[in-house]
Design an enzyme around this catalytic site. Structure first.
Site, PDB file in Angstrom:
ATOM      1  N   HIS A  66       2.515  -5.693 -71.240  1.00 31.40           N
ATOM      2  CA  HIS A  66       2.731  -4.259 -71.027  1.00 31.40           C
ATOM      3  C   HIS A  66       3.976  -4.076 -70.159  1.00 31.40           C
ATOM      4  O   HIS A  66       4.619  -5.027 -69.741  1.00 31.40           O
ATOM      5  CB  HIS A  66       1.534  -3.640 -70.292  1.00 31.40           C
ATOM      6  CG  HIS A  66       0.277  -3.580 -71.103  1.00 31.40           C
ATOM      7  ND1 HIS A  66      -0.224  -2.420 -71.613  1.00 31.40           N
ATOM      8  CD2 HIS A  66      -0.593  -4.555 -71.494  1.00 31.40           C
ATOM      9  CE1 HIS A  66      -1.337  -2.654 -72.277  1.00 31.40           C
ATOM     10  NE2 HIS A  66      -1.599  -3.951 -72.223  1.00 31.40           N
ATOM     11  N   ARG A  81       1.768   7.096 -75.613  1.00 28.37           N
ATOM     12  CA  ARG A  81       1.124   5.864 -75.161  1.00 28.37           C
ATOM     13  C   ARG A  81       0.014   5.383 -76.106  1.00 28.37           C
ATOM     14  O   ARG A  81      -0.160   4.200 -76.326  1.00 28.37           O
ATOM     15  CB  ARG A  81       0.529   6.139 -73.767  1.00 28.37           C
ATOM     16  CG  ARG A  81      -0.445   5.099 -73.216  1.00 28.37           C
ATOM     17  CD  ARG A  81      -0.844   5.508 -71.811  1.00 28.37           C
ATOM     18  NE  ARG A  81      -2.030   4.850 -71.292  1.00 28.37           N
ATOM     19  CZ  ARG A  81      -2.004   3.790 -70.468  1.00 28.37           C
ATOM     20  NH1 ARG A  81      -0.858   3.248 -70.111  1.00 28.37           N
ATOM     21  NH2 ARG A  81      -3.124   3.276 -70.007  1.00 28.37           N
ATOM     22  N   GLU A 114       2.660  -7.040 -66.709  1.00 30.46           N
ATOM     23  CA  GLU A 114       3.375  -5.762 -66.616  1.00 30.46           C
ATOM     24  C   GLU A 114       4.824  -6.140 -66.333  1.00 30.46           C
ATOM     25  O   GLU A 114       5.167  -6.526 -65.216  1.00 30.46           O
ATOM     26  CB  GLU A 114       2.823  -4.907 -65.475  1.00 30.46           C
ATOM     27  CG  GLU A 114       1.488  -4.238 -65.784  1.00 30.46           C
ATOM     28  CD  GLU A 114       1.653  -2.786 -66.217  1.00 30.46           C
ATOM     29  OE1 GLU A 114       2.392  -2.538 -67.198  1.00 30.46           O
ATOM     30  OE2 GLU A 114       1.050  -1.919 -65.583  1.00 30.46           O
ATOM     31  N   HIS A 134       0.527  -0.389 -75.838  1.00 33.82           N
ATOM     32  CA  HIS A 134       0.958   0.971 -75.509  1.00 33.82           C
ATOM     33  C   HIS A 134       2.319   1.251 -76.140  1.00 33.82           C
ATOM     34  O   HIS A 134       3.267   0.479 -75.978  1.00 33.82           O
ATOM     35  CB  HIS A 134       1.012   1.167 -73.995  1.00 33.82           C
ATOM     36  CG  HIS A 134      -0.361   1.188 -73.374  1.00 33.82           C
ATOM     37  ND1 HIS A 134      -0.682   0.509 -72.232  1.00 33.82           N
ATOM     38  CD2 HIS A 134      -1.495   1.826 -73.780  1.00 33.82           C
ATOM     39  CE1 HIS A 134      -1.969   0.723 -71.948  1.00 33.82           C
ATOM     40  NE2 HIS A 134      -2.481   1.518 -72.872  1.00 33.82           N
ATOM     41  N   ALA A 135       2.388   2.389 -76.835  1.00 37.65           N
ATOM     42  CA  ALA A 135       3.523   2.679 -77.700  1.00 37.65           C
ATOM     43  C   ALA A 135       4.866   2.728 -76.972  1.00 37.65           C
ATOM     44  O   ALA A 135       5.867   2.212 -77.449  1.00 37.65           O
ATOM     45  CB  ALA A 135       3.263   4.003 -78.420  1.00 37.65           C
ATOM     46  N   ARG A 136       4.879   3.376 -75.796  1.00 38.18           N
ATOM     47  CA  ARG A 136       6.169   3.637 -75.143  1.00 38.18           C
ATOM     48  C   ARG A 136       6.716   2.451 -74.366  1.00 38.18           C
ATOM     49  O   ARG A 136       7.838   2.501 -73.863  1.00 38.18           O
ATOM     50  CB  ARG A 136       6.007   4.823 -74.201  1.00 38.18           C
ATOM     51  CG  ARG A 136       5.022   4.552 -73.054  1.00 38.18           C
ATOM     52  CD  ARG A 136       4.650   5.839 -72.357  1.00 38.18           C
ATOM     53  NE  ARG A 136       3.601   5.627 -71.359  1.00 38.18           N
ATOM     54  CZ  ARG A 136       2.967   6.617 -70.750  1.00 38.18           C
ATOM     55  NH1 ARG A 136       3.262   7.875 -71.044  1.00 38.18           N
ATOM     56  NH2 ARG A 136       2.029   6.359 -69.856  1.00 38.18           N
ATOM     57  N   GLU A 137       5.950   1.385 -74.250  1.00 34.17           N
ATOM     58  CA  GLU A 137       6.367   0.243 -73.433  1.00 34.17           C
ATOM     59  C   GLU A 137       7.224  -0.697 -74.280  1.00 34.17           C
ATOM     60  O   GLU A 137       6.844  -1.817 -74.598  1.00 34.17           O
ATOM     61  CB  GLU A 137       5.108  -0.435 -72.848  1.00 34.17           C
ATOM     62  CG  GLU A 137       4.346   0.522 -71.923  1.00 34.17           C
ATOM     63  CD  GLU A 137       2.912   0.095 -71.589  1.00 34.17           C
ATOM     64  OE1 GLU A 137       2.537  -1.051 -71.898  1.00 34.17           O
ATOM     65  OE2 GLU A 137       2.172   0.919 -71.022  1.00 34.17           O
TER      66      GLU A 137
HETATM   67  O1  DDK Z   1      -3.557  -0.311 -69.257  1.00 36.97           O
HETATM   68  C1  DDK Z   1      -3.022  -0.110 -68.166  1.00 36.97           C
HETATM   69  O2  DDK Z   1      -3.157   0.967 -67.601  1.00 36.97           O
HETATM   70  C2  DDK Z   1      -2.175  -1.154 -67.534  1.00 36.97           C
HETATM   71  C3  DDK Z   1      -1.071  -1.573 -68.406  1.00 36.97           C
HETATM   72 SE1  DDK Z   1       0.096  -0.119 -68.881  1.00 36.97          SE
HETATM   73  C4  DDK Z   1      -2.930  -2.402 -67.222  1.00 36.97           C
HETATM   74  C5  DDK Z   1      -4.165  -2.168 -66.418  1.00 36.97           C
HETATM   75  C6  DDK Z   1      -4.800  -3.459 -65.922  1.00 36.97           C
HETATM   76  C7  DDK Z   1      -5.235  -4.367 -66.986  1.00 36.97           C
HETATM   77  C8  DDK Z   1      -6.299  -3.754 -67.854  1.00 36.97           C
HETATM   78  N1  DDK Z   1      -7.490  -4.517 -67.817  1.00 36.97           N
HETATM   79 ZN    ZN Z   2       0.499  -0.668 -71.191  1.00 33.62          ZN
HETATM   80 ZN    ZN Z   3       2.028  -0.267 -67.476  1.00 39.55          ZN
END
Ligand code: DDK
Ligand code: ZN
Ligand code: ZN
Length: 435
Positions: A293, A223, A396, A165-168
């Site tokens: 992430h 994102r 995360e 994800h770009a903004r992370e």
């Molecule tokens: O993609 C997402 O919304 C978050 C990271 Se920003 C992770 C969601 C759980 C793991 C994806 N299988």
């Molecule tokens: Zn993410």
């Molecule tokens: Zn996230």
């Protein structure tokens, strides 16, 4: 990614640079039903984004009226971000290319990261090779850095990617930190040395390069990828909804304008296809998949596309596959053999979280994605897991919403240091339990 999810909605017309002048983020602590009603009324009457129960994002034009409403109703609140544009600009001072020394404690633009990949490979020939695994939609090369002691036989490997994800921004910063640490501590740190002697770590420092570039030039809160398709003027799909794992069945949108758009089909995004092809091709050697992430301070494992808990691999317990019931997840004292793998995932994740916490006390929660954060199909971790990569985790990183995606550069070092402990904890376990 929870709290400020909806901040992406401030994205404006194409090719314009999104600005956030005077926009505020206010955290409210509702204590009564009435307070909740007031928050809802504010949200209805002026344009704010209620991005969680408590954090609201207020436009500059409505900042005064919202402040007044909050004061009048005696709602306890605090301004988290005075001026969103100022916070964004704080982190944009590192765009010029000065190759003399690389700064791991600042956010680095793609130009810098790209130059860094080449120079790291050139100066560590005995420990690193690079390979281009594909091209992004806009034609940038996706390069993996394969780290490990050279060996004549194929070594088992851990795949680590950042920047889906770009903004992370803290995520690519972590991959850079990991590579630096590996190069600096190989030969002195016993665990790193043993890891890189026995295994390879394959690092993709920025997965979604086009999106990352866009967050530097146009919209800090972008994102998705930057793919275009006929029939919609909206750009990009969510790469973490585009993998072929329960694709688009839950927690994903089929609306191309949504921030969680799952794409036209699984692997429609060329970046996702490139990574999936690479992992499929090297499946016999890849023993773990780690993806990074932000933000929420979570360590997640499969599944996210279903509330079903991950099935055990029958070879582990020598019994036919069966499903774990959720009650097994919540009461570990009742673990039965079919839940062995889940238990192992949970134990490993909790061990890793504990290692992480030991440095600065940062609180982490771990668990299966669907129950711990939200159901979300098409994620890379679920896909890798179902393909047979047993150790599959989504990090995360910091924080829990105070700064969100705009994590201050002063937190890059502590965040990366603590995350290193968790990654090394998982790596040590994988190394000891090769399959
Ligand atoms: O993609 C997402 O919304 C978050 C990271 Se920003 C992770 C969601 C759980 C793991 C994806 N299988
Ligand atoms: Zn993410
Ligand atoms: Zn996230």
């Amino acid at each position: 990614m929870k709290v400020l999810l909806l901040l992406g909605f401030v994205a404006v017309a194409l090719a314009e640079v999104a600005r956030f002048d005077g926009e505020k983020v206010i955290r409210i602590r509702p204590k009564t039903e009435e307070h909740v009603t007031i928050i809802k009324e504010i949200a209805d009457s002026v344009e704010v984004v209620v991005s969680s129960e408590v954090d609201i994002h207020v436009s500059a034009a409505h900042a005064d009226i919202v402040s007044t409403l909050l004061l009048q109703s005696e709602l306890e609140h605090e301004v988290l971000v005075e001026d969103l544009q100022a916070s964004v600009e704080d982190q944009l001072d590192n765009q010029e290319i000065s190759p003399r020394s690389y700064n791991y404690m600042k956010y680095n633009s793609w130009d810098k990261v790209e130059a860094w990949i080449s120079s790291m490979a050139a100066s560590n020939p005995s420990l690193m090779t690079t390979e281009v695994i594909g091209q992004t939609f806009e034609g940038r090369s996706m390069t993996v850095m394969k780290i490990g002691k050279q060996s004549s036989s194929t070594k088992p490997a851990i795949f680590l990617d950042c920047g889906i994800h770009a903004r992370e921004w803290i995520s690519p910063a972590f991959c850079q930190w990991f590579v630096k640490e590996a190069m600096e501590t190989y030969g002195s740190d016993a665990q790193m040395t043993s890891l890189l002697d026995q295994m390879d770590v394959i690092v993709l420092p920025v997965f979604n390069i086009d999106g990352y570039v866009y967050t530097w030039t146009n919209n800090r809160m972008w994102r998705k990828t930057r793919s275009r398709r006929s029939g919609s003027s909206c750009i990009g799909a969510d790469p973490n909804r585009n993998f072929d794992a329960g694709w688009c069945t839950t927690g994903a949108s089929s609306n191309p304008c949504s921030d969680t758009y799952c794409g036209a089909k699984a692997e429609s995004e060329v970046e996702v296809k490139a990574v999936a092809d690479y992992i499929r091709k090297h499946l016999s050697t890849i023993k773990a998949y780690l993806t990074v992430h932000s933000y929420s301070q979570l360590l997640l494992f499969p599944y996210s596309y279903t509330y079903q808990l991950a099935e055990h691999h029958s070879e582990l317990v020598g019994a036919p596959a069966a499903r774990c019931s959720p009650s097994h997840f919540h009461t570990f004292t009742h673990i039965t053999p079919p839940c062995y793998l889940l238990w192992q995932h949970q134990a490993l994740a909790e061990g890793a979280s504990k290692a992480l916490r030991s440095l600065y006390g940062t609180q982490y929660t771990s668990g299966p994605g669907a129950v711990t954060i939200y159901p979300a199909a098409g994620g890379s971790d679920d896909w890798a897991y179902d393909l047979g990569v047993k150790y599959s985790y989504t990090f995360e990183l910091r924080d829990t919403g105070r700064y969100g995606f705009l994590l201050p550069e002063s937190q890059i070092k502590p965040t990366c240091e603590e995350t290193m402990l968790a990654v090394k904890y998982i790596a040590a376990h994988v190394q000891k339990n090769l399959y």
